[in-house]
Design an enzyme around this catalytic site. Structure first.
Site, PDB file in Angstrom:
ATOM      1  N   ASP A 132     -24.968 -10.727 -68.865  1.00 30.89           N
ATOM      2  CA  ASP A 132     -24.039 -10.990 -69.969  1.00 30.89           C
ATOM      3  C   ASP A 132     -24.387 -10.066 -71.130  1.00 30.89           C
ATOM      4  O   ASP A 132     -25.543  -9.654 -71.280  1.00 30.89           O
ATOM      5  CB  ASP A 132     -24.192 -12.438 -70.474  1.00 30.89           C
ATOM      6  CG  ASP A 132     -23.644 -13.481 -69.499  1.00 30.89           C
ATOM      7  OD1 ASP A 132     -22.972 -13.107 -68.522  1.00 30.89           O
ATOM      8  OD2 ASP A 132     -23.903 -14.676 -69.740  1.00 30.89           O
ATOM      9  N   ARG A 182     -18.089  -5.950 -66.061  1.00 34.93           N
ATOM     10  CA  ARG A 182     -17.211  -7.013 -66.556  1.00 34.93           C
ATOM     11  C   ARG A 182     -16.717  -6.608 -67.952  1.00 34.93           C
ATOM     12  O   ARG A 182     -17.513  -6.519 -68.888  1.00 34.93           O
ATOM     13  CB  ARG A 182     -17.980  -8.330 -66.659  1.00 34.93           C
ATOM     14  CG  ARG A 182     -17.152  -9.445 -67.290  1.00 34.93           C
ATOM     15  CD  ARG A 182     -18.008 -10.554 -67.859  1.00 34.93           C
ATOM     16  NE  ARG A 182     -18.730 -11.289 -66.852  1.00 34.93           N
ATOM     17  CZ  ARG A 182     -19.849 -12.002 -67.122  1.00 34.93           C
ATOM     18  NH1 ARG A 182     -20.359 -12.032 -68.340  1.00 34.93           N
ATOM     19  NH2 ARG A 182     -20.451 -12.652 -66.159  1.00 34.93           N
TER      20      ARG A 182
HETATM   21  C1  LIG Z   1     -15.819 -14.534 -67.253  1.00 35.76           C
HETATM   22  C2  LIG Z   1     -16.066 -14.240 -68.685  1.00 35.76           C
HETATM   23  C3  LIG Z   1     -17.324 -13.785 -69.081  1.00 35.76           C
HETATM   24  C4  LIG Z   1     -17.554 -13.470 -70.409  1.00 35.76           C
HETATM   25  N1  LIG Z   1     -18.755 -12.923 -70.775  1.00 35.76           N
HETATM   26  C5  LIG Z   1     -18.941 -12.526 -72.051  1.00 35.76           C
HETATM   27  C6  LIG Z   1     -20.111 -11.805 -72.436  1.00 35.76           C
HETATM   28  O1  LIG Z   1     -21.000 -11.513 -71.630  1.00 35.76           O
HETATM   29  N2  LIG Z   1     -20.238 -11.456 -73.743  1.00 35.76           N
HETATM   30  C7  LIG Z   1     -19.265 -11.740 -74.686  1.00 35.76           C
HETATM   31  O2  LIG Z   1     -19.417 -11.367 -75.849  1.00 35.76           O
HETATM   32  N3  LIG Z   1     -18.157 -12.424 -74.345  1.00 35.76           N
HETATM   33  C8  LIG Z   1     -17.973 -12.822 -73.066  1.00 35.76           C
HETATM   34  N4  LIG Z   1     -16.809 -13.482 -72.720  1.00 35.76           N
HETATM   35  C9  LIG Z   1     -15.916 -14.012 -73.778  1.00 35.76           C
HETATM   36  C10 LIG Z   1     -14.879 -12.995 -74.211  1.00 35.76           C
HETATM   37  O3  LIG Z   1     -15.507 -11.942 -74.891  1.00 35.76           O
HETATM   38  C11 LIG Z   1     -13.820 -13.647 -75.130  1.00 35.76           C
HETATM   39  O4  LIG Z   1     -14.436 -14.158 -76.264  1.00 35.76           O
HETATM   40  C12 LIG Z   1     -13.019 -14.758 -74.457  1.00 35.76           C
HETATM   41  O5  LIG Z   1     -12.782 -14.488 -73.117  1.00 35.76           O
HETATM   42  C13 LIG Z   1     -11.651 -14.926 -75.136  1.00 35.76           C
HETATM   43  O6  LIG Z   1     -10.911 -13.753 -75.038  1.00 35.76           O
HETATM   44  P1  LIG Z   1      -9.605 -13.579 -74.099  1.00 35.76           P
HETATM   45  O7  LIG Z   1      -9.695 -12.228 -73.472  1.00 35.76           O
HETATM   46  O8  LIG Z   1      -9.457 -14.711 -73.198  1.00 35.76           O
HETATM   47  O9  LIG Z   1      -8.405 -13.441 -75.114  1.00 35.76           O
HETATM   48  P2  LIG Z   1      -7.884 -14.347 -76.311  1.00 35.76           P
HETATM   49  O10 LIG Z   1      -6.843 -13.532 -76.985  1.00 35.76           O
HETATM   50  O11 LIG Z   1      -9.015 -14.846 -77.129  1.00 35.76           O
HETATM   51  O12 LIG Z   1      -7.238 -15.581 -75.575  1.00 35.76           O
HETATM   52  C14 LIG Z   1      -6.065 -15.463 -74.786  1.00 35.76           C
HETATM   53  C15 LIG Z   1      -5.601 -16.863 -74.461  1.00 35.76           C
HETATM   54  O13 LIG Z   1      -6.551 -17.493 -73.608  1.00 35.76           O
HETATM   55  C16 LIG Z   1      -6.727 -18.853 -73.974  1.00 35.76           C
HETATM   56  N5  LIG Z   1      -8.113 -19.053 -74.446  1.00 35.76           N
HETATM   57  C17 LIG Z   1      -9.019 -18.106 -74.762  1.00 35.76           C
HETATM   58  N6  LIG Z   1     -10.195 -18.648 -75.115  1.00 35.76           N
HETATM   59  C18 LIG Z   1     -10.020 -19.989 -75.037  1.00 35.76           C
HETATM   60  C19 LIG Z   1     -10.871 -21.105 -75.275  1.00 35.76           C
HETATM   61  N7  LIG Z   1     -12.120 -20.980 -75.684  1.00 35.76           N
HETATM   62  N8  LIG Z   1     -10.357 -22.348 -75.095  1.00 35.76           N
HETATM   63  C20 LIG Z   1      -9.071 -22.523 -74.685  1.00 35.76           C
HETATM   64  N9  LIG Z   1      -8.226 -21.491 -74.447  1.00 35.76           N
HETATM   65  C21 LIG Z   1      -8.687 -20.255 -74.614  1.00 35.76           C
HETATM   66  C22 LIG Z   1      -5.706 -19.127 -75.024  1.00 35.76           C
HETATM   67  O14 LIG Z   1      -4.521 -19.556 -74.393  1.00 35.76           O
HETATM   68  C23 LIG Z   1      -5.491 -17.784 -75.663  1.00 35.76           C
HETATM   69  O15 LIG Z   1      -4.247 -17.661 -76.302  1.00 35.76           O
HETATM   70  C24 LIG Z   1     -16.526 -13.719 -71.377  1.00 35.76           C
HETATM   71  C25 LIG Z   1     -15.272 -14.170 -70.981  1.00 35.76           C
HETATM   72  C26 LIG Z   1     -15.028 -14.405 -69.646  1.00 35.76           C
HETATM   73  C27 LIG Z   1     -13.651 -14.840 -69.253  1.00 35.76           C
END
Ligand SMILES: Cc1cc2nc3c(=O)[nH]c(=O)nc-3n(C[C@H](O)[C@H](O)[C@H](O)COP(=O)(O)OP(=O)(O)OC[C@H]3O[C@@H](n4cnc5c(N)ncnc54)[C@H](O)[C@@H]3O)c2cc1C
Length: 303
Positions: A132, A182
């Site tokens: 991560d 990722r």
């Molecule tokens: C498999 C995976 C691994 C990850 N690993 C890391 C990492 O190593 N380091 C790091 O900094 N970040 C990590 N993240 C988190 C990532 O950086 C984002 O903060 C997170 O995924 C939200 O961004 P999004 O791309 O979904 O878009 P967004 O624009 O934030 O969300 C798009 C839509 O998804 C839904 N959504 C998003 N988040 C949520 C939530 N918490 N609860 C409910 N609905 C939600 C909503 O409908 C939203 O409108 C990871 C995410 C995933 C999916």
């Protein structure tokens, strides 16, 4: 990150708020939406169900910013046990690790040795290890450690955050090492000198990096998002891609979309956290989504 998100992060970092959330039923209930449970057995039970529904899984033992050796070694050993269970139960799963949980803040060597051990153990049961990405204090060390470990073992992957200004350079450097990368937007509060701040800038950078990764060869792209526009873009690029790729999503987030993608035949890995140290993970999920926070506030103070 929005003003709302920064407010959530700074509020939840206050000790009394942490005590309130971790000590109340609504706090634990909200955590259970995003976390499999406190124990490895809980994670195994949920992972097997997810496998049966067609999902790949990445098991994440919660914990970060560890400051003493003993705790770091315990985390390493718990991950070794996790890999043994993956093999014993025949699960289609890998592990996601955080370097600060394995001692990066104590001694770079401690974290390197742990990653070497975990990569070997994962290799011996035919699976992989994803590192991560944490906050920007650790980016350089994490990229360095990943590059060395991937060259030595060949079965690692790394998370890269689209909001970091350095990420296009990291992508260009790391793609030739193979493994899996990722791509996610990034979940920490970072200064403007280091990270893009507005949603439109982050989305544009993310889209550009998805394009770069999905058109690269010899590397497995893992597009980690719940954002419909980014998923549509990835699907479009997947149609022209001859090599494998996968979607990755968080346990408990947009579950019906997850089912829809698997139903349409796309490989999707669910990131499945477990363990008692769920508070920092939960605060990042609250900061991403105002409705999660309002739900929690209403549950605690509402009646
Ligand atoms: C498999 C995976 C691994 C990850 N690993 C890391 C990492 O190593 N380091 C790091 O900094 N970040 C990590 N993240 C988190 C990532 O950086 C984002 O903060 C997170 O995924 C939200 O961004 P999004 O791309 O979904 O878009 P967004 O624009 O934030 O969300 C798009 C839509 O998804 C839904 N959504 C998003 N988040 C949520 C939530 N918490 N609860 C409910 N609905 C939600 C909503 O409908 C939203 O409108 C990871 C995410 C995933 C999916």
């Amino acid at each position: 990150m929005s003003v709302f998100s920064k407010l959530v992060v700074s509020t939840t970092q206050a000790r009394p708020v942490e005590k309130l959330v971790t000590g109340t039923k609504p706090g634990k209930a909200l955590a259970s939406r995003f976390v499999a449970g406190d124990h490895l057995d809980d994670a195994v039970r949920v992972a097997k169900r997810l496998n049966a529904e067609g999902f790949l899984v990445s098991l994440d033992l919660l914990g970060e910013e560890v400051r003493d050796r003993d705790t770091a070694v315990i985390a390493r050993d718990e991950y070794l046990e996790c890999l043994e269970r993956i093999a014993a139960e025949g699960m289609d799963a890998n592990i996601s690790i955080k370097l600060t949980q394995l001692g990066l803040n104590i001694d770079y060597r401690l974290a390197t040795d742990a990653v070497d051990l975990l990569a070997e153990a994962a290799g011996s049961v035919g699976t992989t290890v994803t590192i991560d990405m944490e906050d920007s204090d650790h980016t350089a060390a994490t990229v360095e450690l990943y590059a060395n470990a991937q060259k030595a073992h060949g079965n690692l992957g790394l998370a890269l955050q689209a909001y970091l200004r350095r990420t296009p350079d990291d992508l260009a450097r790391l793609v030739p090492l193979g493994g899996h990368l990722r791509l996610c937007k990034g979940a920490y509060v970072e200064p403007a000198s280091i990270a893009l701040r507005s949603k439109s800038e982050v989305d544009a950078a993310f889209a550009q990096q998805i394009r770069a990764l999905m058109t690269s060869t010899g590397v497995l792209p893992a597009v980690a998002t719940h954002d419909q526009a980014m998923i549509d873009l990835t699907r479009e690029l997947a149609a022209a891609r001859d090599e494998p790729f996968e979607f990755q999503m968080l346990f408990g987030v947009r579950s019906s979309l997850q089912k829809e993608l698997v139903g349409a035949g796309f490989p999707l890995r669910v990131y499945l956290p477990f363990g008692s140290q769920w508070y920092p993970y939960l605060t990042r999920r609250l900061a991403e989504r105002p409705s999660n926070t309002w739900f929690f506030v209403r549950s605690v103070f509402g009646s």
